[in-house]
Scaffold this motif. Structure first.
Motif, PDB file in Angstrom:
ATOM      1  N   LEU A  49       9.382  -9.657  -7.146  1.00 58.19           N
ATOM      2  CA  LEU A  49       9.359  -8.221  -6.895  1.00 58.19           C
ATOM      3  C   LEU A  49       9.035  -7.979  -5.427  1.00 58.19           C
ATOM      4  N   PRO A  50       9.518  -6.893  -4.866  1.00 60.20           N
ATOM      5  CA  PRO A  50       9.266  -6.630  -3.443  1.00 60.20           C
ATOM      6  C   PRO A  50       7.782  -6.356  -3.175  1.00 60.20           C
ATOM      7  N   PRO A  51       7.321  -6.739  -1.982  1.00 53.36           N
ATOM      8  CA  PRO A  51       5.911  -6.523  -1.629  1.00 53.36           C
ATOM      9  C   PRO A  51       5.519  -5.046  -1.590  1.00 53.36           C
ATOM     10  N   ALA A  52       6.449  -4.185  -1.223  1.00 57.62           N
ATOM     11  CA  ALA A  52       6.161  -2.753  -1.106  1.00 57.62           C
ATOM     12  C   ALA A  52       6.811  -2.002  -2.267  1.00 57.62           C
ATOM     13  N   ASP A  53       6.176  -0.894  -2.635  1.00 60.08           N
ATOM     14  CA  ASP A  53       6.709  -0.014  -3.671  1.00 60.08           C
ATOM     15  C   ASP A  53       6.575   1.417  -3.146  1.00 60.08           C
ATOM     16  N   PRO A  54       7.561   1.873  -2.351  1.00 53.91           N
ATOM     17  CA  PRO A  54       7.452   3.181  -1.693  1.00 53.91           C
ATOM     18  C   PRO A  54       7.202   4.348  -2.653  1.00 53.91           C
ATOM     19  N   ALA A  55       7.781   4.314  -3.838  1.00 56.55           N
ATOM     20  CA  ALA A  55       7.565   5.415  -4.792  1.00 56.55           C
ATOM     21  C   ALA A  55       6.107   5.437  -5.247  1.00 56.55           C
ATOM     22  N   ARG A  56       5.554   4.282  -5.567  1.00 55.09           N
ATOM     23  CA  ARG A  56       4.140   4.183  -5.962  1.00 55.09           C
ATOM     24  C   ARG A  56       3.239   4.630  -4.807  1.00 55.09           C
ATOM     25  N   GLU A  57       3.562   4.188  -3.605  1.00 55.42           N
ATOM     26  CA  GLU A  57       2.758   4.554  -2.435  1.00 55.42           C
ATOM     27  C   GLU A  57       2.755   6.067  -2.227  1.00 55.42           C
ATOM     28  N   ALA A  58       3.902   6.693  -2.388  1.00 57.60           N
ATOM     29  CA  ALA A  58       3.992   8.149  -2.223  1.00 57.60           C
ATOM     30  C   ALA A  58       3.141   8.866  -3.270  1.00 57.60           C
ATOM     31  N   ARG A  59       3.186   8.364  -4.511  1.00 55.62           N
ATOM     32  CA  ARG A  59       2.356   8.964  -5.563  1.00 55.62           C
ATOM     33  C   ARG A  59       0.874   8.798  -5.249  1.00 55.62           C
ATOM     34  N   VAL A  89      -2.304  -4.233   2.500  1.00 55.17           N
ATOM     35  CA  VAL A  89      -1.928  -4.784   1.201  1.00 55.17           C
ATOM     36  C   VAL A  89      -0.508  -5.346   1.252  1.00 55.17           C
ATOM     37  N   ILE A  90       0.408  -4.604   1.831  1.00 58.31           N
ATOM     38  CA  ILE A  90       1.800  -5.071   1.930  1.00 58.31           C
ATOM     39  C   ILE A  90       1.863  -6.356   2.745  1.00 58.31           C
ATOM     40  N   ARG A  91       1.096  -6.414   3.820  1.00 58.88           N
ATOM     41  CA  ARG A  91       1.056  -7.632   4.640  1.00 58.88           C
ATOM     42  C   ARG A  91       0.578  -8.811   3.794  1.00 58.88           C
ATOM     43  N   HIS A  92      -0.464  -8.591   2.992  1.00 56.43           N
ATOM     44  CA  HIS A  92      -0.951  -9.650   2.106  1.00 56.43           C
ATOM     45  C   HIS A  92       0.116 -10.057   1.093  1.00 56.43           C
ATOM     46  N   HIS A  93       0.804  -9.058   0.514  1.00 54.75           N
ATOM     47  CA  HIS A  93       1.836  -9.360  -0.477  1.00 54.75           C
ATOM     48  C   HIS A  93       2.988 -10.142   0.149  1.00 54.75           C
ATOM     49  N   GLU A  94       3.338  -9.813   1.373  1.00 54.14           N
ATOM     50  CA  GLU A  94       4.395 -10.554   2.065  1.00 54.14           C
ATOM     51  C   GLU A  94       3.975 -12.011   2.283  1.00 54.14           C
ATOM     52  N   THR A  95       2.731 -12.215   2.653  1.00 56.29           N
ATOM     53  CA  THR A  95       2.219 -13.566   2.870  1.00 56.29           C
ATOM     54  C   THR A  95       2.233 -14.351   1.558  1.00 56.29           C
ATOM     55  N   ILE A  96       1.794 -13.722   0.489  1.00 52.26           N
ATOM     56  CA  ILE A  96       1.801 -14.375  -0.816  1.00 52.26           C
ATOM     57  C   ILE A  96       3.220 -14.743  -1.223  1.00 52.26           C
ATOM     58  N   ALA A  97       4.166 -13.821  -1.029  1.00 50.69           N
ATOM     59  CA  ALA A  97       5.567 -14.070  -1.378  1.00 50.69           C
ATOM     60  C   ALA A  97       6.128 -15.226  -0.555  1.00 50.69           C
TER      61      ALA A  97
END
Length: 101
Positions: A49-59, A89-97
């Protein structure tokens, strides 16, 4: 600098101790939040799954702005703070991915 009245000094100390306690709580809450987001990052990586979730972030931003308003906190400040946290958080998720590939 002029001599500070003892009652003023005591009030300064009391308020500063409260601020120090709140700062400590904020740090511990952020640490707990990042433990959860690290687990989320691992789950996302496992399922490609992508590191970012723009819809979730907007909510989340909209929700936090409402919470800030009800707490009498500047919503723009709350949004800036959340955007800073989300970017980390996105930076961390990118590193994990990257590490899971």
């Amino acid at each position: 600098m002029s001599e500070i009245d003892e009652s003023v000094r005591a009030e300064l100390t009391r308020l500063r101790e409260s601020i120090d306690n709140i700062d400590a709580a904020v740090v511990h809450m952020l640490a707990e939040r990042f433990k959860c987001t690290q687990q989320l990052g691992v789950l996302k990586a496992q399922h490609q799954l992508p590191p970012a979730d723009p819809a979730r972030e907007a909510r989340q931003i909209a929700r936090l702005r409402e919470l800030a308003e009800s707490a009498k906190l500047d919503p723009a400040f709350a949004e800036k703070l959340l955007n800073f946290i989300i970017a980390e958080v996105i930076r961390h998720h990118e590193t994990i991915a990257d590490e899971s590939r």
